[in-house]
Design a protein around this motif. Structure first.
Motif, PDB file in Angstrom:
ATOM      1  N   LEU A 230       0.840  -0.931  -0.052  1.00  0.00           N
ATOM      2  CA  LEU A 230       0.624  -0.091   0.089  1.00  0.00           C
ATOM      3  C   LEU A 230       0.834   0.565   0.137  1.00  0.00           C
ATOM      4  CD1 LEU A 230      -2.655  -1.270   2.546  1.00  0.00           C
ATOM      5  CD2 LEU A 230      -2.343  -1.404  -0.112  1.00  0.00           C
ATOM      6  N   ASP A 231       0.673   2.284  -0.855  1.00  0.00           N
ATOM      7  CA  ASP A 231       1.456   3.885  -0.592  1.00  0.00           C
ATOM      8  C   ASP A 231       0.786   4.803   0.261  1.00  0.00           C
ATOM      9  OD1 ASP A 231       2.454   5.955  -1.495  1.00  0.00           O
ATOM     10  OD2 ASP A 231       1.848   5.786  -3.978  1.00  0.00           O
ATOM     11  N   VAL A 232       1.690   4.382   0.942  1.00  0.00           N
ATOM     12  CA  VAL A 232       1.409   5.196   2.740  1.00  0.00           C
ATOM     13  C   VAL A 232       2.215   6.796   2.295  1.00  0.00           C
ATOM     14  CG1 VAL A 232       0.601   4.034   3.695  1.00  0.00           C
ATOM     15  CG2 VAL A 232       2.544   3.311   3.564  1.00  0.00           C
ATOM     16  N   GLY A 233       3.067   7.278   1.270  1.00  0.00           N
ATOM     17  CA  GLY A 233       4.227   8.195   1.684  1.00  0.00           C
ATOM     18  C   GLY A 233       5.216   7.363   2.177  1.00  0.00           C
TER      19      GLY A 233
ATOM     20  N   TRP B 270      -2.882 -10.708   7.411  1.00  0.00           N
ATOM     21  CA  TRP B 270      -2.513  -9.868   7.665  1.00  0.00           C
ATOM     22  C   TRP B 270      -2.045  -8.800   7.490  1.00  0.00           C
ATOM     23  CZ3 TRP B 270       0.949 -12.391  12.617  1.00  0.00           C
ATOM     24  CH2 TRP B 270       0.330 -13.536  12.290  1.00  0.00           C
ATOM     25  N   LEU B 271      -2.032  -7.929   8.211  1.00  0.00           N
ATOM     26  CA  LEU B 271      -0.837  -6.536   7.907  1.00  0.00           C
ATOM     27  C   LEU B 271       0.201  -6.177   9.235  1.00  0.00           C
ATOM     28  CD1 LEU B 271      -1.720  -3.834   7.224  1.00  0.00           C
ATOM     29  CD2 LEU B 271      -2.730  -2.646   8.924  1.00  0.00           C
ATOM     30  N   VAL B 272       1.286  -5.568   8.214  1.00  0.00           N
ATOM     31  CA  VAL B 272       2.729  -5.333   8.706  1.00  0.00           C
ATOM     32  C   VAL B 272       2.882  -4.344   8.151  1.00  0.00           C
ATOM     33  CG1 VAL B 272       5.074  -5.783   8.191  1.00  0.00           C
ATOM     34  CG2 VAL B 272       3.033  -7.958   7.440  1.00  0.00           C
ATOM     35  N   ASP B 273       2.884  -3.197   9.728  1.00  0.00           N
ATOM     36  CA  ASP B 273       2.874  -1.831   9.528  1.00  0.00           C
ATOM     37  C   ASP B 273       1.426  -1.298   9.286  1.00  0.00           C
ATOM     38  OD1 ASP B 273       5.669  -2.031  11.311  1.00  0.00           O
ATOM     39  OD2 ASP B 273       6.481  -1.936   8.879  1.00  0.00           O
ATOM     40  N   ALA B 274       1.360  -0.103   9.490  1.00  0.00           N
ATOM     41  CA  ALA B 274       0.251   0.713   8.935  1.00  0.00           C
ATOM     42  C   ALA B 274       0.343   2.833   8.838  1.00  0.00           C
ATOM     43  CB  ALA B 274      -0.872   1.166   9.945  1.00  0.00           C
ATOM     44  N   GLY B 275       1.679   2.155   8.250  1.00  0.00           N
ATOM     45  CA  GLY B 275       1.981   3.916   7.242  1.00  0.00           C
ATOM     46  C   GLY B 275       2.233   4.322   8.930  1.00  0.00           C
ATOM     47  N   ALA B 276       2.589   6.296   8.209  1.00  0.00           N
ATOM     48  CA  ALA B 276       2.787   7.321   9.406  1.00  0.00           C
ATOM     49  C   ALA B 276       1.774   7.919   9.754  1.00  0.00           C
ATOM     50  CB  ALA B 276       4.039   8.094   8.326  1.00  0.00           C
ATOM     51  N   ARG B 277       1.414   8.193  10.994  1.00  0.00           N
ATOM     52  CA  ARG B 277       0.698   9.872  11.099  1.00  0.00           C
ATOM     53  C   ARG B 277       1.599  10.486  11.603  1.00  0.00           C
ATOM     54  NH1 ARG B 277      -3.095   8.053  15.765  1.00  0.00           N
ATOM     55  NH2 ARG B 277      -0.528   7.884  17.419  1.00  0.00           N
ATOM     56  N   THR B 278       0.722  12.362  11.093  1.00  0.00           N
ATOM     57  CA  THR B 278       1.294  12.999  10.956  1.00  0.00           C
ATOM     58  C   THR B 278      -0.313  13.333  12.713  1.00  0.00           C
ATOM     59  OG1 THR B 278       0.710  14.112   9.286  1.00  0.00           O
ATOM     60  CG2 THR B 278       2.551  13.954   9.210  1.00  0.00           C
ATOM     61  N   PRO B 279       0.249  15.092  12.553  1.00  0.00           N
ATOM     62  CA  PRO B 279      -0.484  15.933  13.025  1.00  0.00           C
ATOM     63  C   PRO B 279      -2.286  15.783  12.620  1.00  0.00           C
ATOM     64  CG  PRO B 279       1.404  16.959  13.754  1.00  0.00           C
ATOM     65  CD  PRO B 279       1.572  16.212  12.947  1.00  0.00           C
ATOM     66  N   HIS B 280      -2.073  16.052  10.983  1.00  0.00           N
ATOM     67  CA  HIS B 280      -2.584  16.593  10.434  1.00  0.00           C
ATOM     68  C   HIS B 280      -3.237  14.862   9.477  1.00  0.00           C
ATOM     69  CE1 HIS B 280      -2.255  20.669  11.453  1.00  0.00           C
ATOM     70  NE2 HIS B 280      -1.470  20.485  10.840  1.00  0.00           N
ATOM     71  N   ARG B 281      -2.929  14.180   8.900  1.00  0.00           N
ATOM     72  CA  ARG B 281      -3.152  13.003   8.229  1.00  0.00           C
ATOM     73  C   ARG B 281      -2.109  11.780   9.226  1.00  0.00           C
ATOM     74  NH1 ARG B 281      -4.086  12.068   2.968  1.00  0.00           N
ATOM     75  NH2 ARG B 281      -3.463   9.792   2.559  1.00  0.00           N
ATOM     76  N   ASP B 282      -3.726  10.404   8.603  1.00  0.00           N
ATOM     77  CA  ASP B 282      -3.394   9.164   9.876  1.00  0.00           C
ATOM     78  C   ASP B 282      -3.194   8.323   8.559  1.00  0.00           C
ATOM     79  OD1 ASP B 282      -3.324   6.305  10.606  1.00  0.00           O
ATOM     80  OD2 ASP B 282      -4.646   7.577  12.620  1.00  0.00           O
ATOM     81  N   GLU B 283      -2.328   7.966   8.186  1.00  0.00           N
ATOM     82  CA  GLU B 283      -2.190   7.205   6.797  1.00  0.00           C
ATOM     83  C   GLU B 283      -3.475   5.946   7.385  1.00  0.00           C
ATOM     84  OE1 GLU B 283      -0.849   7.538   3.725  1.00  0.00           O
ATOM     85  OE2 GLU B 283      -0.326   9.331   4.484  1.00  0.00           O
TER      86      GLU B 283
END
Length: 610
Positions: free
Chosen positions: A523-526, A540-553
Motif C-alpha cells: 500500500l502506498d502510504v507516502g 495479515w498487516l505488516v505496519d500501517a503507515g505514518a501519522r502526522t498531526p494532520h494525517r493518519d495513513e
C-alpha cells in the motif's frame, strides 16, 4: 425531479472521447428535443429526459476536456513560476498552513490564464478572498487514487475545477478592484473576527469541533477525532450543509418575526441568511446546495408562493450542475443531495405516521437509507448505527452551533458578555466528543461493503423505488386517494432490493487468493510502510503507515483498502518498528477494524527497529 436526475445521470455515465464526441451528443440532444416537440405528451417527456441525459454527458465531457488541456500546460513541479493570481476561496487559517484556491490572471507560458490551483500559502501571507497577489508557484497535477478503495484526489480536484495543487513559495499582495474585494470587506472581516474570538475564548479541544462547525475549516481537526466521526456516521455534522444553514435561517426568521416582520420579511431574512452563510464560509459544495435551496425557499415565501422541498432541491441541483458540472462527482454534494432527498420525501411520509417520540429517528433513518448507496459506492462501508447516533448527536451539534454563534456575537458586541455561552460550548463539545468516541467503539459500527457493483445497484434501485412509493404526494387530491397499485408495488420491490443489498453487505466474504497462492499488497502510504498479506484463511498487516498531526495513513489508506476488500478483521497485525509514541497509523487500524484475532503471534512477532 426527473429532469435533475436525467442531467446528473448523464454526467455520471461517462464522458465522450474528444470534442467530436461532445458535438455528437449535443446533436443527438437537439434531435431528441425536435422529436419531443412533435410527439405525444408521454413520448415527448421521455425525449426531453433523453435530451437532458445527452446534454449532461456533453457538459461533463467539455468540463473534463478543458481541465485536461490546462493540466497539459502545467510546468514540472521542480520549476517554480511567477504568476498574478486572484484568491477565489477564503484561506483556511485555523492551522499554521493557510490553504486557498486561486485563479491565474496573468503569467508566462506555459501556465494558462484562468487556471485554478489549490495552494498552500506562506504562513505570513495576509491574503483574503478577492485579493490579488504575485506568487511564485510550484504546482502539479493531483494524483489518482494510490490504493484501492481510497478517495481519489484527482476526482476531488475535478469536482472543484482545480487543475493542480502545490504551494506558493512567495506571495506579494497587490490589492485588487473593489468589485472583487467586497467579499473581504463584508464577510472576511467578520469571519476573522469570529475566529479570533473562538481562538481566545475556547480551549484547544473544544476549538477543534467548534471552528469546523461554524466556519467549515477542518484544518485543526485531529485525525483521531475525524476517524471517530466517520466510524460513528457523524462526520456530516462538521460539513457545512443543511443543518447549519437551515438552523441559522430559522434563527434569522424568528428574529425578524419578533421585530414585527411579516411573512415576506421573514422569507427575505431567511434567503439573505442562506446566501450570507455562503459568503462567510466560502463556496463549499455541500454549502452551495444548502444555501441556494434556502435562498429559493425564502424567495418563494417572500413572493407568497409555496415551494415543494423536493422541487426546490431539483431546481438547485439543475442550476448548480449546469454551472459547475464537476459537482456531479463530488462526495459532499452527492451525500448532501441524497440525504436531503430522503428527508423531504421518505422522511416526510414516515414522520407523518410515526409517534412523536420517534419522529427524529424516522428522519434520520430516511436520510440514512437515501445516502446508503453513496456510502457503498464511494466509501465501501455501511453504517448501521448512523440513524440512532444522529438522533442524539444532531441536537447536541445544533446547541453547540447556537452557543458558539451567540458567544461570538456577544463577545464582539460587549467584551466579556459571551463567557457563559462559551462555557456551554466547552460542555457541549465534551459531550459530543465522548458520544462520538462511544459510537465509534461499538463493534462493527462500520461494516465493510466490498466493491461489488451489484450491491450498490440493488441499494440504489431499492432506495429510488422506496422514495417513489413512500414519498410525499404532490397534490391534496392525490393525498386523499388510497395508494395506487404502482406505488404499492414500488414499495414492495424497493423493500426487497434494500433488504437484499443489506444482506449481501452483511454476508460479504473477504477477498481470498486462489488455492495454493498468497497475495502481497504494498500500500502506498507516502514515506512509511504498509504491506497487506492475503492468505487462504485470512489477512495479515505488516505496519500501517505514518501519522502526522494532520494525517493518519492507517485511517486514510489502509482502512479504505480493507473495506474495499470486504475484510472485517485481521488475523494479525505486525509492527516492525516503534516511532516512540503511537506506532504510526496502527491505532487507526485497530479502531477501524475493531476485531484482531491475533495481535502478534509467532512466527510473525513484534520486531522493534532502531
Amino acid at each position: 425531479m426527473a429532469c435533475a436526475v436525467a442531467l446528473w445521470a448523464g454526467m455520471l455515465l461517462g464522458t465522450p472521447a474528444g470534442a467530436v464526441g461532445c458535438a455528437m451528443l449535443l446533436a443527438l440532444a437537439l434531435g431528441f428535443v425536435l422529436l419531443g416537440l412533435r410527439a405525444p405528451d408521454r413520448t415527448g417527456t421521455v425525449c426531453l429526459l433523453l435530451a437532458l441525459l445527452a446534454i449532461g454527458a456533453a457538459r461533463a465531457g467539455g468540463h473534463r476536456l478543458r481541465l485536461e488541456a490546462i493540466r497539459a500546460r502545467l510546468p514540472p513541479l521542480a520549476h517554480a513560476q511567477w504568476a498574478d493570481v486572484r484568491v477565489d476561496t477564503p484561506p483556511t487559517r485555523a492551522s499554521d498552513e493557510p490553504i486557498a484556491t486561486v485563479q491565474v490572471l496573468a503569467c508566462d507560458a506555459p501556465l494558462a490564464r484562468g487556471t485554478r490551483l489549490r495552494l498552500r500559502l506562506p504562513a505570513d501571507a495576509a491574503l483574503e478572498w478577492g485579493d490579488r497577489a504575485r506568487c511564485l508557484i510550484e504546482a502539479d497535477v493531483p494524483p489518482r487514487a494510490r490504493n484501492p478503495g481510497a478517495l481519489d484526489s484527482r476526482a476531488s480536484a475535478d469536482a472543484e475545477a482545480v487543475a493542480g495543487t502545490g504551494r506558493a513559495l512567495a506571495a506579494l499582495p497587490r490589492g485588487g478592484p473593489w468589485r472583487e474585494r467586497w467579499s473581504q470587506w463584508v464577510f472576511m472581516r467578520a469571519r476573522r473576527a469570529i475566529e479570533a474570538v473562538l481562538q481566545r475564548e475556547l480551549g484547544s479541544d473544544a476549538r477543534t469541533l467548534v471552528v469546523p462547525l461554524v466556519t467549515g475549516d477542518r484544518s485543526l481537526l485531529p485525525p483521531e477525532r475525524a476517524a471517530e466521526l466517520r466510524a460513528a456516521g457523524l462526520v456530516h455534522l462538521l460539513a457545512l450543509s443543511g443543518l447549519h444553514v437551515t438552523f441559522m435561517a430559522a434563527v434569522a426568521g424568528a428574529v425578524c418575526a419578533s421585530l414585527g416582520g411579516g411573512l415576506r420579511a421573514r422569507g427575505v431574512a431567511r434567503a439573505a441568511c442562506g446566501l450570507g452563510y455562503l459568503g462567510f464560509a466560502g463556496p463549499l459544495p455541500s454549502l452551495l446546495r444548502a444555501s441556494v435551496s434556502e435562498a429559493l425557499g425564502g424567495a418563494a415565501r417572500a413572493g407568497g408562493r409555496a415551494l415543494d422541498p423536493a422541487h426546490g432541491l431539483a431546481v438547485t441541483a439543475l442550476a448548480l450542475l449546469v454551472l459547475a458540472p464537476g459537482l456531479a462527482h463530488d462526495l459532499g454534494f452527492q451525500f448532501s443531495c441524497a440525504a436531503t432527498l430522503g428527508l423531504v420525501t421518505l422522511g416526510a411520509r414516515l414522520r407523518s405516521h410515526a409517534p412523536r417520540a420517534l419522529r427524529w429517528l424516522a428522519s434520520a433513518g430516511a436520510a440514512q437509507a437515501a445516502s446508503a448507496p453513496v456510502l457503498l459506492a464511494r466509501m465501501h462501508v455501511l453504517t448501521w448505527l448512523g440513524a440512532g447516533a444522529n438522533v442524539v448527536a444532531v441536537p447536541v451539534a445544533a446547541l453547540l452551533l447556537s452557543a458558539a454563534w451567540m458567544g461570538a456575537l456577544l463577545e464582539l458586541a460587549v467584551p466579556g458578555s459571551g463567557r457563559l455561552a462559551f462555557s456551554a460550548c466547552e460542555l457541549l463539545s465534551v459531550a459530543l466528543e465522548r458520544f462520538c468516541a462511544w459510537a465509534a467503539s461499538v463493534p462493527h459500527a462500520v461494516w465493510p461493503g466490498g466493491h461489488e457493483g451489484g450491491v450498490v445497484a440493488c441499494a440504489a434501485l431499492g432506495g429510488v423505488l422506496l422514495l417513489i412509493g413512500l414519498g410525499a404526494r404532490d397534490t391534496i387530491v392525490s393525498r386523499a386517494r388510497p395508494p395506487s397499485a404502482a406505488r404499492t408495488g414500488a414499495v414492495v420491490i424497493g423493500g426487497v432490493l434494500v433488504a437484499l443489498a443489506w444482506g449481501m453487505v452483511l454476508s460479504v466474504r473477504p477477498m481470498r487468493p486462489p488455492p495454493g497462492r498468497w497475495w502481497l499488497v504494498a500500500l502506498d502510504v507516502g514515506q512509511g510502510d504498509a504491506t497487506a498479506l492475503g492468505f487462504g484463511d485470512g489477512w495479515w498487516l505488516v505496519d500501517a503507515g505514518a501519522r502526522t498531526p494532520h494525517r493518519d495513513e492507517g485511517e486514510a489508506a489502509v482502512l479504505p483498502f480493507m473495506r474495499w476488500g470486504g475484510i472485517p478483521a485481521l488475523d494479525g497485525l505486525v509492527l516492525t518498528h516503534d516511532d516512540g509514541d503511537h506506532t504510526g497509523g496502527a491505532p487507526a487500524v485497530r479502531r477501524g477494524l475493531r476485531v484482531l484475532r491475533t495481535l502478534a503471534a509467532p512466527p510473525l512477532a513484534w520486531a522493534p527497529g532502531p
